[in-house]
Design a protein around this motif. Structure first.
Motif, PDB file in Angstrom:
ATOM      1  N   VAL A 137      -6.122 -26.465 -24.404  1.00 51.24           N
ATOM      2  CA  VAL A 137      -7.502 -26.537 -24.889  1.00 51.24           C
ATOM      3  C   VAL A 137      -7.557 -26.828 -26.387  1.00 51.24           C
ATOM      4  O   VAL A 137      -8.393 -27.604 -26.852  1.00 51.24           O
ATOM      5  N   PHE A 138      -6.642 -26.244 -27.154  1.00 48.46           N
ATOM      6  CA  PHE A 138      -6.791 -26.274 -28.612  1.00 48.46           C
ATOM      7  C   PHE A 138      -5.773 -27.134 -29.360  1.00 48.46           C
ATOM      8  O   PHE A 138      -5.871 -27.264 -30.579  1.00 48.46           O
ATOM      9  N   VAL A 139      -4.809 -27.728 -28.653  1.00 46.08           N
ATOM     10  CA  VAL A 139      -3.826 -28.588 -29.322  1.00 46.08           C
ATOM     11  C   VAL A 139      -4.091 -30.035 -28.920  1.00 46.08           C
ATOM     12  O   VAL A 139      -4.235 -30.336 -27.740  1.00 46.08           O
ATOM     13  N   SER A 140      -4.145 -30.940 -29.896  1.00 43.11           N
ATOM     14  CA  SER A 140      -4.434 -32.343 -29.614  1.00 43.11           C
ATOM     15  C   SER A 140      -3.312 -32.971 -28.793  1.00 43.11           C
ATOM     16  O   SER A 140      -2.163 -32.517 -28.830  1.00 43.11           O
ATOM     17  N   CYS A 324     -12.988 -36.999 -19.931  1.00 44.02           N
ATOM     18  CA  CYS A 324     -11.767 -36.204 -19.753  1.00 44.02           C
ATOM     19  C   CYS A 324     -10.688 -36.675 -20.711  1.00 44.02           C
ATOM     20  O   CYS A 324     -10.770 -37.769 -21.288  1.00 44.02           O
ATOM     21  N   GLY A 325      -9.675 -35.847 -20.902  1.00 42.84           N
ATOM     22  CA  GLY A 325      -8.549 -36.197 -21.755  1.00 42.84           C
ATOM     23  C   GLY A 325      -8.218 -35.090 -22.738  1.00 42.84           C
ATOM     24  O   GLY A 325      -9.111 -34.457 -23.305  1.00 42.84           O
ATOM     25  N   ASP A 332     -16.618 -31.790 -26.217  1.00 41.28           N
ATOM     26  CA  ASP A 332     -16.819 -33.169 -25.762  1.00 41.28           C
ATOM     27  C   ASP A 332     -16.455 -33.362 -24.293  1.00 41.28           C
ATOM     28  O   ASP A 332     -16.895 -34.331 -23.670  1.00 41.28           O
ATOM     29  N   ALA A 333     -15.630 -32.470 -23.742  1.00 46.63           N
ATOM     30  CA  ALA A 333     -15.209 -32.586 -22.341  1.00 46.63           C
ATOM     31  C   ALA A 333     -15.213 -31.212 -21.672  1.00 46.63           C
ATOM     32  O   ALA A 333     -14.174 -30.730 -21.204  1.00 46.63           O
ATOM     33  N   GLY A 335     -16.401 -30.102 -18.800  1.00 50.03           N
ATOM     34  CA  GLY A 335     -16.033 -30.085 -17.391  1.00 50.03           C
ATOM     35  C   GLY A 335     -14.535 -30.180 -17.196  1.00 50.03           C
ATOM     36  O   GLY A 335     -13.940 -29.460 -16.384  1.00 50.03           O
ATOM     37  N   PHE A 336     -13.903 -31.073 -17.949  1.00 51.74           N
ATOM     38  CA  PHE A 336     -12.451 -31.268 -17.875  1.00 51.74           C
ATOM     39  C   PHE A 336     -11.709 -29.972 -18.203  1.00 51.74           C
ATOM     40  O   PHE A 336     -10.856 -29.510 -17.428  1.00 51.74           O
ATOM     41  N   TYR A 337     -12.048 -29.371 -19.338  1.00 52.56           N
ATOM     42  CA  TYR A 337     -11.365 -28.133 -19.724  1.00 52.56           C
ATOM     43  C   TYR A 337     -11.782 -26.960 -18.834  1.00 52.56           C
ATOM     44  O   TYR A 337     -11.007 -26.013 -18.648  1.00 52.56           O
ATOM     45  N   GLY A 338     -12.983 -27.046 -18.270  1.00 50.75           N
ATOM     46  CA  GLY A 338     -13.416 -26.004 -17.334  1.00 50.75           C
ATOM     47  C   GLY A 338     -12.557 -25.980 -16.088  1.00 50.75           C
ATOM     48  O   GLY A 338     -12.212 -24.900 -15.575  1.00 50.75           O
TER      49      GLY A 338
END
Length: 420
Positions: A137-140, A324-325, A332-333, A335-338
């Motif tokens: 979630v928190f690292v690019s 997503c990504g 910004d995403a 749903g993806f992280y959810g």
């Protein structure tokens, strides 16, 4: 004269999505399957990995091509060739199977940590799950990809185990090249080996990582839009995928050899989890081999859990048309992280549910085995569709081996049904 260090660097830079995908295939549940094969049948089923390699490489290379050529994830492309209800069903199956695998993997990691350092297994399980979730979630993406690359080195623990146990290399050589099926139980184990080696979540992950590579590089574009980039990128994907799948299968063989040389020789033929394999190894092969095996479980779990959760998130997001990504921020995403968070938290819940991990993994393998066939067939159709792939339609040997892999997985699914 070319500097050898420059050559090594350039090769290393070509290793990314394929290497990580291949290494993630040897997750704790896969380790349990390979250990069971070695413990029960000795060196007798090693030939399955030799057979798997070209098939696995082909289907993963097709996955990579789809992502790099179209710039879109696998589920997004599947939306163009199948009805939405079928795509939704396949994605739902993938999510359920991945969640079960996450639960089994983090439980094995917790058990392995408990065996090595003591303490409570549930505490370690929660720690590993939340640690993986926070990283995603928190690292690019570009930083996170480097973390996953380094984690692939944890698999070398299994190569080290082989070096410290006594191996009958003549028998291992015969087992590698001479197919042998010793009864109906061997058929079931072969199906399990194919199912754990050629898994749907790996298709979605490698396609998505090729898309991430495009978005992470300002100069990169989908090959449909920038065909001049094709020669370099096609070569990179081949090297990356062939090396990654070779690494995956070599480590799988190392695990089978270690179990055959120790557990099978001592009459230990039943292994339920990767942690059980490590525990059984200790009195047979000594503390050093046990510690290496257990540490490998933790390292491979840290690599595989984010791949399992991430591939489910890519599939659901692509199917639903969400942003997503891993390069995107949480806001910004969402749903993806959810989906990543839900799959990980449900995996933790499975550890507390009292459901036997081996039973959960069996049903996960069953649903994965049946879901893989239509997903692989859809991938091959996408890969040959000019409207989608343009001038980069898959042809020749890659097309042949891709369909061969699909047929083999179909046969494995039928064999599983007949066996039951």
């Amino acid at each position: 004269m070319t500097d050898s260090r420059t050559e090594k660097t350039s090769v290393a830079k070509q290793l990314g999505p394929g290497l990580i995908t291949g290494a993630a295939d040897d997750d704790p549940s896969g380790i349990a399957t390979y250990s069971q094969a070695g413990a029960q049948f000795g060196y007798g089923l090693m030939w399955t990995m030799l057979l798997c390699y070209p098939l696995m490489s082909a289907v993963q290379l097709v996955s990579a091509h789809i992502g790099r050529v179209t710039g879109q994830g696998l589920a997004h492309n599947m939306r163009q060739i199948m009805p939405s209800w079928l795509l939704t069903a396949l994605v739902a199956i993938l999510f359920i199977a991945n969640t079960i695998n996450i639960g089994a993997d983090i439980a094995a990691m917790g058990d392995a940590a408990q065996m090595v350092v003591g303490g409570g297994g549930h505490v370690f399980t929660i720690f590993f799950a939340l640690f993986s979730l926070i990283l995603q979630v928190f690292v690019s993406y570009h930083r996170y990809a480097r973390v996953l690359k380094w984690l692939t080195l944890s698999l070398l623990a299994y190569a080290a185990v082989v070096l410290v146990v006594k191996v009958d290399w003549a028998a291992a050589g015969v087992g590698l090249v001479v197919p042998h099926i010793a009864g109906a139980s061997a058929v079931a184990t072969i199906v399990a080996l194919f199912g754990t080696t050629i898994s749907p979540y790996l298709f979605f992950w490698q396609t998505a990582q090729e898309v991430e590579e495009i978005e992470d590089n300002d100069e990169a574009e989908p090959l449909n839009d920038a065909p001049e980039q094709a020669p370099v990128e096609m070569k990179r994907m081949r090297i990356d995928t062939f090396v990654g799948m070779a690494f995956s299968n070599i480590i799988a063989l190392a695990i089978m050899i270690a179990a055959a040389a120790t557990l099978h020789q001592q009459g230990v033929t039943e292994i339920d989890t990767a942690a059980d394999a490590a525990k059984a190894l200790q009195p047979v092969a000594g503390n050093f081999a046990f510690a290496l095996f257990a540490i490998g479980i933790i390292g491979t779990g840290l690599l595989a859990v984010p791949v399992l959760a991430g591939s489910a998130a890519y599939a659901v997001s692509n199917a639903r048309g969400w942003t997503c990504g891993l390069e995107n921020r949480l806001r910004d995403a969402p749903g993806f992280y959810g989906v990543i968070a839900l799959a990980t938290l449900l995996g933790i819940a499975l550890d507390w549910s009292g459901i036997p991990p081996i039973q959960a993994l069996f049903w996960s393998a069953v649903v994965n085995g049946f879901a893989a066939v239509p997903i692989m067939a859809a991938m091959m159709i996408i890969a040959t569709r000019k409207a989608i792939m343009g001038e980069f339609q898959v042809k020749g040997a890659l097309l042949l081996f891709g369909w061969a892999a699909t047929l083999v997985m179909g046969a494995a699914a039928v064999a599983m049904l007949v066996w039951q």
